[in-house]
Write a protein that holds these residues in place. Sequence first.
Motif, mmCIF file in Angstrom:
data_model
loop_
_atom_site.group_PDB
_atom_site.id
_atom_site.type_symbol
_atom_site.label_atom_id
_atom_site.label_comp_id
_atom_site.label_asym_id
_atom_site.label_seq_id
_atom_site.Cartn_x
_atom_site.Cartn_y
_atom_site.Cartn_z
ATOM 1 N N GLN A 138 35.308 39.452 49.211
ATOM 2 C CA GLN A 138 36.009 39.763 50.457
ATOM 3 C C GLN A 138 37.419 39.169 50.450
ATOM 4 O O GLN A 138 38.386 39.832 50.829
ATOM 5 N N LEU A 139 37.517 37.931 50.010
ATOM 6 C CA LEU A 139 38.822 37.273 49.965
ATOM 7 C C LEU A 139 39.752 37.970 48.970
ATOM 8 O O LEU A 139 40.941 38.181 49.250
ATOM 9 N N ALA A 140 39.226 38.341 47.808
ATOM 10 C CA ALA A 140 40.047 38.977 46.780
ATOM 11 C C ALA A 140 40.477 40.377 47.204
ATOM 12 O O ALA A 140 41.547 40.851 46.798
ATOM 13 N N ALA A 141 39.656 41.037 47.993
ATOM 14 C CA ALA A 141 40.047 42.360 48.476
ATOM 15 C C ALA A 141 41.290 42.277 49.343
ATOM 16 O O ALA A 141 42.138 43.175 49.329
ATOM 17 N N ASP A 142 41.418 41.180 50.092
ATOM 18 C CA ASP A 142 42.588 40.992 50.955
ATOM 19 C C ASP A 142 43.798 40.482 50.184
ATOM 20 O O ASP A 142 44.936 40.849 50.492
ATOM 21 N N ASP A 143 43.563 39.633 49.180
ATOM 22 C CA ASP A 143 44.667 39.025 48.425
ATOM 23 C C ASP A 143 44.213 38.767 46.993
ATOM 24 O O ASP A 143 43.801 37.653 46.647
ATOM 25 N N PRO A 144 44.250 39.795 46.133
ATOM 26 C CA PRO A 144 43.731 39.636 44.767
ATOM 27 C C PRO A 144 44.493 38.608 43.941
ATOM 28 O O PRO A 144 43.894 37.936 43.089
ATOM 29 N N ASN A 145 45.777 38.473 44.160
ATOM 30 C CA ASN A 145 46.535 37.496 43.383
ATOM 31 C C ASN A 145 46.088 36.072 43.677
ATOM 32 O O ASN A 145 45.982 35.241 42.767
ATOM 33 N N ALA A 146 45.822 35.791 44.943
ATOM 34 C CA ALA A 146 45.426 34.440 45.324
ATOM 35 C C ALA A 146 43.975 34.149 44.975
ATOM 36 O O ALA A 146 43.638 33.027 44.564
ATOM 37 N N HIS A 147 43.103 35.146 45.118
ATOM 38 C CA HIS A 147 41.668 34.880 45.035
ATOM 39 C C HIS A 147 40.987 35.508 43.822
ATOM 40 O O HIS A 147 39.794 35.246 43.598
ATOM 41 N N GLY A 148 41.711 36.305 43.042
ATOM 42 C CA GLY A 148 41.119 36.907 41.859
ATOM 43 C C GLY A 148 40.558 35.899 40.869
ATOM 44 O O GLY A 148 39.434 36.066 40.372
ATOM 45 N N PRO A 149 41.286 34.828 40.530
ATOM 46 C CA PRO A 149 40.744 33.850 39.581
ATOM 47 C C PRO A 149 39.454 33.202 40.062
ATOM 48 O O PRO A 149 38.519 33.000 39.268
ATOM 49 N N ASP A 150 39.370 32.884 41.348
ATOM 50 C CA ASP A 150 38.145 32.270 41.874
ATOM 51 C C ASP A 150 36.996 33.278 41.913
ATOM 52 O O ASP A 150 35.832 32.901 41.709
ATOM 53 N N LEU A 151 37.306 34.541 42.152
ATOM 54 C CA LEU A 151 36.266 35.571 42.075
ATOM 55 C C LEU A 151 35.723 35.651 40.658
ATOM 56 O O LEU A 151 34.500 35.750 40.455
ATOM 57 N N ALA A 152 36.607 35.604 39.672
ATOM 58 C CA ALA A 152 36.162 35.642 38.284
ATOM 59 C C ALA A 152 35.226 34.473 37.977
ATOM 60 O O ALA A 152 34.185 34.646 37.334
ATOM 61 N N GLN A 153 35.564 33.284 38.423
ATOM 62 C CA GLN A 153 34.716 32.122 38.176
ATOM 63 C C GLN A 153 33.372 32.267 38.877
ATOM 64 O O GLN A 153 32.323 31.927 38.310
#
Length: 235
Positions: A92-107
């Motif tokens: 959900q967070l990455a959908a709103d801001d992939p640059n900020a939250h993409g790395p944490d989604l990957a982890q």
Amino acid sequence: MAADNPATHRPRLARSLTDLGKQLAGTGRRAESFAATGAAVALYRQLAAEEPAAHTLALARTLSHLVAGLREAGQDQEALPVALEAVRIRQQLAADDPNAHGPDLAQALKDFAGALTLTRHWAKAITVTRELVKVRRWLTAQNPDAYESGLSEALTASALLRLLTGDDLPEALRATTEALEIHRRLAAAAPERFHAPLCDILRLQENLLQALGKQDEATAVHSWLAVNASDPEPQ
């Protein structure tokens, strides 16, 4: 105190419980650490339900801490629902801001896939790893230097899962081929760091080639490894 002024003190209590969980984990008191972190998670769930913008990220971080602790303790089965919750929030967070939250989604996806693998939920692990590859491919497109090795790692994990299950071995071989392209570049630049992982991917590819009946190609890989596996500067 939190009961007297919940708007002010509940977030502070949640942070204190999270910090306590980390401190207890650092001293090996795992059961107490899980209890403190679990209490923090429960409190952050309440806070995030009331004020999502203010507390959802803290909930995601605390869930990730709990997942890491459970996995370090070998409690992968117990980690599964926590890891799934963390993934859903990170998505959900990455959908709103992939640059900020993409790395944490990957982890979060990596942690979930790891727990699924160790608990032998093979099909789900393959699905989650496929999503991990997709996220890391996007991250690599934004910043290759920072994320390319992670993409190779995810491709390798996907190939290994497919080898273990016999699921779509040609796709697994394609994944190792792409991972090798990345790791050969990385090993050329930093052999002391990337040569050993390069050899691990090649061993996986050798096994895949054998499983696919490509014996001549498997023999060629085996021969290369016999000469170069211990060489810190592969040619």
